[in-house]
Motif scaffolding. Structure first.
Motif, short mmCIF file in Angstrom:
data_model
loop_
_atom_site.label_atom_id
_atom_site.label_comp_id
_atom_site.label_asym_id
_atom_site.label_seq_id
_atom_site.Cartn_x
_atom_site.Cartn_y
_atom_site.Cartn_z
N LEU A 218 86.61 54.63 50.15
CA LEU A 218 87.49 55.57 49.44
C LEU A 218 88.38 54.88 48.41
N ASP A 219 88.32 53.51 48.43
CA ASP A 219 89.14 52.69 47.53
C ASP A 219 90.62 53.04 47.65
N ARG A 220 91.11 53.00 48.89
CA ARG A 220 92.51 53.32 49.15
C ARG A 220 93.22 52.09 49.70
N ALA A 221 94.49 51.97 49.36
CA ALA A 221 95.30 50.92 49.97
C ALA A 221 95.56 51.30 51.42
N ASP A 222 95.72 50.30 52.29
CA ASP A 222 95.99 50.58 53.70
C ASP A 222 97.41 51.14 53.84
N PRO A 223 97.56 52.38 54.30
CA PRO A 223 98.91 52.96 54.42
C PRO A 223 99.80 52.15 55.35
N LEU A 224 99.21 51.36 56.23
CA LEU A 224 100.02 50.58 57.17
C LEU A 224 100.17 49.14 56.70
N GLY A 225 99.60 48.83 55.55
CA GLY A 225 99.79 47.51 54.96
C GLY A 225 99.11 46.36 55.69
N LEU A 226 98.06 46.63 56.45
CA LEU A 226 97.34 45.54 57.12
C LEU A 226 96.49 44.81 56.07
N PRO A 227 96.09 43.54 56.35
CA PRO A 227 95.39 42.73 55.33
C PRO A 227 94.16 43.42 54.75
#
Lengths: 261, 250
Positions: A218-227
């Motif tokens: 989906l080319d999304r950043a991890d909402p929880l900020g994991l690596p």
């Protein structure tokens, strides 16, 4: 592998002798699974996003996770019958045959009626992909994540089966993680607490079934900020869990005590 | 063919250790027909389970056709056929023929060979009348013959039977015995069986192993067994005497 396929084919033919029962079971499975999709629909009629994801994205995560789970459920969930085989003494019969016990336990009394669930998940995934605009360069991850997901769920069933060599009546323990894990993965993990997400990422790798690789598709950043690298590690997580499961299963068979005469 | 060397198996039961089998040593050569006797709970079934790879020994070692069953379980499985008299290895809800077909897949017996072998076993064991019957509906005698056929489809060099005549009527018993005798005489299959029926021993076994309290109490011919108790002539009385005079049960 070949023996496994021949065995399940033989059991499928045996089940086909009762076509009405087979058709009803398959239909019931598909309808129950359809209700899951209806729930997503109801949620989105009240809101436009869920954990930061729109309806097509949620359906993609649902479909990809559901496909992996339903195929694993169809092929390997009989691993949770180890306790029954121990109590009935049928495990002794399996142990005197020249085929691995995991293959025999999972193929024993195989019925294809859970195939309806596979079909339903595949349709949801197909619809989601048609509505999303996934670039061709990211599509390769979809078969990879489904295969890794199958391996992860199959390994959890195997671990649960291995536990039953020690505690004969522990089949519900594995169910909590397999059926529970499948339910967990129906929604974006960002709707859950951060501690739970860390647990299913670093302890029991359920996040690698559809969440982490799904973020890549989906080319999304991890909402929880994991690596960022985690989204490519599904094969590693699946392989590690499979090795752990195989070792646990072997240890279980070696500890087996049999019963009676 | 079968080699046991100081074989032992113990179980932990609520913080105490029970020695089901201990220091059991014997050798069975190819083509022998051996009967294994012993009172209930003596360790016969535990021994059989170690020979067939169901249970791993806790001490000593055992090999079948040169292979250790607990380490090379699937390789040993191809060499031996196993019949558990008290429980079937067939599938309750399938017709006997389908059960045998599943066994064929497990042993990778090809179709041509299978048809040939099944024809032979059907004739010898008289399975013809009930091949299409679900296993749960078979009489005990029919089920036992079905189980014996399943154990022999892959033509093993050793056949191990745990109480194959238990609960059978005289006619079924005679049929099973005649079949086993012919199998041993004609194909040279090594046969090891456990039994409480001394008729099995007198009619079939050239050699007797007597297991008591998990130990080997006697190893020799039926006549030698009879001679161990002077004054007793019937094998029944001899064995009863030996069981009664064994040290008290745990």
């Amino acid at each position: 592998m070949r023996v496994y396929l021949l065995l399940i084919w033989t059991w499928t033919r045996a089940a086909a002798r009762y076509p009405a029962s087979f058709a009803l079971m398959t239909a019931a499975g598909t309808v129950t699974a359809g209700l899951d999709v209806a729930v997503i629909w109801v949620v989105f009629s009240n809101t436009t996003t869920l954990g930061g994801f729109d309806v097509s994205e949620v359906m993609f995560l649902y479909g990809a996770g559901g496909l992996a789970f339903s195929i694993a459920d169809l092929l390997f969930s009989n691993a949770d019958r180890v306790g029954q085989h121990i109590r009935a003494g049928t495990l002794d019969a399996m142990l005197v045959r020249p085929v691995g016990t995991f293959v025999q336990v999972t193929a024993d009394r195989f019925t294809p009626h859970r195939a309806g669930r596979v079909l339903q998940a595949a349709i949801v995934l197909g619809v989601a992909l048609a509505r999303l605009d996934v670039p061709g360069s990211r599509l390769w991850m979809i078969p990879v994540m489904v295969v890794c997901g199958i391996v992860i769920f199959a390994s959890i069933w195997a671990l649960g089966g291995a536990l039953q060599f020690l505690l004969t009546d522990s089949s519900e323990v594995a169910n909590a993680f397999t059926y529970g894990g499948a339910t967990l993965g129906q929604y974006p993990l960002s709707v859950y607490g951060a501690e739970l997400v860390r647990g299913v990422t670093y302890v029991l790798p359920l996040a690698f079934v559809n969440w982490q690789p799904g973020l890549y598709v989906l080319d999304r950043a991890d909402p929880l900020g994991l690596p960022y690298a985690l989204r490519f590690l599904s094969p590693v997580a699946a392989a590690a869990l499979a090795v752990a499961a195989a070792l646990a299963w072997r240890a279980g068979v070696r500890r087996y005590r049999s019963t009676g005469s | 063919m079968i080699d046991a060397d100081r074989l032992g198996r113990s179980f932990r039961v609520r913080r105490t250790t029970v020695h089901a089998v201990r220091d059991l040593s014997f050798h069975v050569a190819a083509g022998e027909f051996v009967g294994c006797l012993g009172p209930n709970g003596a360790g016969k079934s535990t021994t059989i389970k170690m020979l067939t790879g169901v249970l791993a020994p806790t001490s000593g070692r055992v090999t079948v056709a040169g292979l250790a069953p607990s380490r090379r379980r699937t390789a040993v499985a191809r060499e031996i056929g196993v019949v558990f008299g008290q429980r079937t290895t067939l599938w309750w809800d399938l017709p006997l023929r389908d059960s045998l077909d599943l066994v064929r897949l497990l042993y990778k017996v090809d179709r041509v060979r299978f048809r040939e072998r099944l024809g032979e076993l059907t004739e010898r064991l008289g399975l013809g009348g009930f091949l299409a019957t679900p296993v749960r509906q078979l009489s005990l005698g029919q089920r036992m013959r079905g189980d014996i056929a399943a154990a022999l489809l892959h033509d093993p060099s050793v056949l191990v039977l745990d109480e194959p005549t238990i609960g059978l009527d005289v006619v079924s018993k005679a049929e099973v015995r005649a079949f086993l005798r012919d199998l041993n005489a004609e194909r040279g299959t090594t046969v090891l069986l456990t039994t409480h029926d001394l008729g099995d021993v007198e009619r079939l076994c050239r050699r007797v192993l007597l297991i008591d309290h998990g130990r080997l109490a006697f190893d020799g011919t039926v006549d030698e067994l009879r001679a161990t108790v002077p004054g007793e002539t019937s094998i029944e009385d001899v064995v009863a005497h030996l069981y009664r005079n064994s040290p008290p049960s745990r």
